[in-house]
Scaffold this active site. Structure first.
Site, short mmCIF file in Angstrom:
data_model
loop_
_atom_site.label_atom_id
_atom_site.label_comp_id
_atom_site.label_asym_id
_atom_site.label_seq_id
_atom_site.Cartn_x
_atom_site.Cartn_y
_atom_site.Cartn_z
N GLU A 1 -3.16 -2.73 -2.93
CA GLU A 1 -4.08 -2.75 -2.18
C GLU A 1 -4.73 -0.73 -2.23
O GLU A 1 -3.88 0.16 -2.67
CB GLU A 1 -4.08 -2.61 -0.88
CG GLU A 1 -4.99 -1.60 0.24
CD GLU A 1 -4.71 -1.30 1.64
OE1 GLU A 1 -3.49 -2.05 2.23
OE2 GLU A 1 -5.68 -1.70 3.47
N HIS B 1 -11.74 2.09 2.51
CA HIS B 1 -11.34 2.76 1.65
C HIS B 1 -11.83 2.84 0.06
O HIS B 1 -11.54 2.56 -0.66
CB HIS B 1 -9.88 1.68 0.89
CG HIS B 1 -8.77 1.50 1.77
ND1 HIS B 1 -7.44 0.84 1.47
CD2 HIS B 1 -8.41 1.96 2.94
CE1 HIS B 1 -6.74 1.66 2.57
NE2 HIS B 1 -7.37 1.99 3.14
N ASP C 1 -12.57 6.96 6.13
CA ASP C 1 -11.77 5.67 6.08
C ASP C 1 -10.75 5.73 7.42
O ASP C 1 -9.39 6.26 7.86
CB ASP C 1 -10.71 5.29 5.20
CG ASP C 1 -9.47 4.58 5.49
OD1 ASP C 1 -9.59 3.58 6.41
OD2 ASP C 1 -7.97 4.60 5.15
N ASP D 1 -9.54 -3.21 1.73
CA ASP D 1 -9.99 -2.41 2.68
C ASP D 1 -11.11 -2.14 2.87
O ASP D 1 -11.62 -1.67 2.63
CB ASP D 1 -8.49 -1.60 2.92
CG ASP D 1 -8.93 -0.65 4.72
OD1 ASP D 1 -9.87 -0.89 4.65
OD2 ASP D 1 -7.41 -0.79 4.92
N LYS E 1 -6.83 2.67 -2.80
CA LYS E 1 -7.17 3.88 -1.78
C LYS E 1 -8.40 4.66 -2.07
O LYS E 1 -7.65 5.26 -3.54
CB LYS E 1 -6.66 4.32 -1.10
CG LYS E 1 -6.77 4.87 0.28
CD LYS E 1 -6.05 4.97 1.48
CE LYS E 1 -6.43 5.32 2.34
NZ LYS E 1 -5.70 6.19 4.01
N TRP F 1 0.76 -1.25 -0.12
CA TRP F 1 -0.04 -0.13 -0.13
C TRP F 1 0.64 0.90 -0.13
O TRP F 1 1.85 1.33 0.52
CB TRP F 1 -0.47 0.10 1.13
CG TRP F 1 -1.80 1.42 1.48
CD1 TRP F 1 -2.34 1.76 0.67
CD2 TRP F 1 -1.40 2.49 2.37
NE1 TRP F 1 -2.54 2.83 0.54
CE2 TRP F 1 -2.14 3.81 1.17
CE3 TRP F 1 -0.13 2.45 3.10
CZ2 TRP F 1 -2.03 5.19 2.32
CZ3 TRP F 1 -0.59 4.09 3.48
CH2 TRP F 1 -1.24 5.32 3.49
N ASP G 1 -7.55 -4.50 9.88
CA ASP G 1 -6.68 -2.99 9.98
C ASP G 1 -7.06 -1.88 9.97
O ASP G 1 -8.34 -1.80 9.65
CB ASP G 1 -6.36 -2.85 8.14
CG ASP G 1 -5.64 -1.12 8.37
OD1 ASP G 1 -4.92 -0.69 9.40
OD2 ASP G 1 -5.60 -1.25 6.66
N ASP H 1 -10.91 4.38 10.20
CA ASP H 1 -10.37 3.14 10.88
C ASP H 1 -10.28 2.49 12.38
O ASP H 1 -10.30 2.14 13.18
CB ASP H 1 -8.56 3.03 10.95
CG ASP H 1 -8.54 2.65 9.30
OD1 ASP H 1 -7.80 1.83 9.11
OD2 ASP H 1 -7.82 3.68 8.82
N HIS I 1 -8.82 -6.20 3.83
CA HIS I 1 -8.37 -5.76 5.64
C HIS I 1 -9.28 -5.07 6.07
O HIS I 1 -10.63 -4.27 5.31
CB HIS I 1 -7.52 -4.55 5.24
CG HIS I 1 -6.07 -4.15 4.59
ND1 HIS I 1 -5.14 -3.39 5.21
CD2 HIS I 1 -5.25 -5.83 5.04
CE1 HIS I 1 -3.67 -3.71 4.74
NE2 HIS I 1 -3.92 -5.16 4.68
#
Ligand code: RNT
Ligand code: ZN
Length: 420
Positions: free
Chosen positions: A228, A264, A296, A261, A230, A187, A328, A298, A288
């Protein structure tokens, strides 16, 4: 929770599921074969162990200042061990290149070697974990202007190409020594804050860098590559070089595993529905699993509808061998070990629910156009006694079932993390 109660509830659940033709023992045996890769960066707010200031850049951000962050490699390992002790089954640990054991030495990203990760491998061997790995293309001087593998300056691209090739070699060594394929994820943060006119130029550069990176052939038995994408990052809101289309195109054209992810994509876009498409065109998928809130962000993974949809898609597609599950997220506002345990348990609970779904019946309804019946069974399945099966699974694995694990983490907090 008392053992006797857990057993009783389990017996009831077993009988109840049997009425629907579902074998709970088989579901637990399958859950056992589903490792989850714990991202090491939840322990220390994505700082790593290089000799710099540990400032996180690259458009990702941890928020919160809960006490007890891991400050050394041994603290990271101790915290992961603690989390693992509260998670049933055998799992993996996902390490980033800037968590190398550099022993106080200044080792730049283009100089890392397997020896800097030997102590991670030894620890994993001892604890019976398997490892996954990531190159680290952020939090560095040479990524400060927002570009790495797609940079206009060929010398900077060269630097990062070298870093990623070295990271892939380290992943290969991890897989070789641990006897389990190590997944290496790429990434990069590349992108820009405002309107970008030379979009094609950066993407050409990235494609060219990836081609160079993959010219180095690794042993497929020991490692596998994934890429990955995004949508945007903090400070790269207008343009992200490695977009979904970019990596999907690259992955399909070059037979590389795609990383999805959950944070993303556009806010209402979900990754669950991408599984059955990608499986037809890409060799494997890395997940992820995260929880974005408005961006994003997380957040810690919990049992959302989307998490369940994701696990259902994996199980329904019979794709457990081709979809790898990693987490993640990085939440610095709550107990960090608790953050792991909540996320992994939520993911396992969702997997278990998916494994216990009356899928044959649902497929039959669907094939006959009986959509009321399909919806009714899906709705009923949500409240079937799967949690009794999960508690029993925890107990059989020697892991504290139910909310009692909270007290265990509080104890560790008092004795260990609050003393940091
Ligand atoms: C960033 C990506 C990436 C990182 C880790 C630390 O948006 O999700 O996977 O979170 O590499
Ligand atoms: Zn990610």
């Amino acid at each position: 929770m008392k053992e006797q109660q857990i057993n009783q509830a389990f017996e009831y659940a077993k009988a109840r599921y049997a009425e629907l033709g579902i074998d709970v023992d088989n579901a637990m045996a399958q859950l056992d074969k589903l490792p989850i890769s714990l991202h090491c960066w939840q322990t220390d707010d994505v700082r790593g162990f290089e000799d710099g200031d540990g400032e996180l850049t690259g458009g990702i951000q941890t928020t919160g200042n809960y006490p007890g962050r891991a400050r050394t490699i041994s603290e990271v390992r101790a915290d992961i061990d603690k989390a693992m002790s509260l998670i049933p089954g055998e799992h993996r640990v996902n390490i980033h290149a800037f968590y190398g054991d550099f022993q106080g030495e200044k080792v730049d990203r283009n100089e890392i070697e397997p020896k800097h990760f030997q102590s991670w491998i030894d620890w994993a061997k001892e604890k019976n974990y398997k490892l996954d790995f990531n190159c680290t293309c952020f939090s560095h001087d040479k990524s400060a202007d927002g570009f790495t593998l797609s940079h206009r300056d060929p010398a900077i691209r060269e630097f990062w190409i070298e870093h990623v090739i070295r990271s892939r070699k380290i992943a290969e060594e991890m897989g070789r020594q641990l006897g389990s394929k190590c997944i290496h994820n790429i990434w990069i943060p590349d992108g820009s804050k405002d309107l970008t006119v030379d979009r094609l130029l950066y993407r050409k550069n990235l494609k060219d860098s990836l081609d160079k990176i993959f010219e180095y052939k690794t042993n497929d038995e020991y490692m596998a590559d994934c890429i990955e994408s995004k949508l945007f990052g903090i400070g790269s809101e207008s343009y992200t070089v490695g977009s979904h289309e970019f990596y999907m195109g690259y992955g399909v054209a070059n037979n590389k595993m795609i990383t999805l992810d959950s944070g993303h994509y556009h806010p209402t876009e979900v990754i669950s529905d991408k599984i059955s498409s990608l499986l037809l065109f890409a060799p494997e998928i890395m997940l992820h699993v995260s929880r974005g809130i408005r961006w994003d962000s997380d957040h810690v993974v919990i049992q959302t509808d989307e998490l369940l949809a994701l696990t259902q898609e994996i199980i329904r597609a019979d794709a457990v061998d081709r979809v790898h599950i990693g987490l993640d997220y990085f939440d610095a506002s709550i107990n960090r070990i608790g953050a792991y345990v909540i996320g992994v348990r939520a993911t396992q609970k969702a997997l278990l629910q998916a494994l216990l779904e009356p899928i044959a019946q649902l497929r039959e309804f669907e094939s006959k156009g009986q959509y009321f019946e399909r919806l009714a069974f899906l709705e009923e399945a949500k409240s079937l006694p799967w949690s009794a099966v999960y508690d029993y699974y925890c107990m059989k694995k020697g892991v504290i079932p139910g909310e009692s694990y909270v007290a265990d983490i509080q104890q560790y907090e008092k004795e260990v993390t609050l003393k940091r």
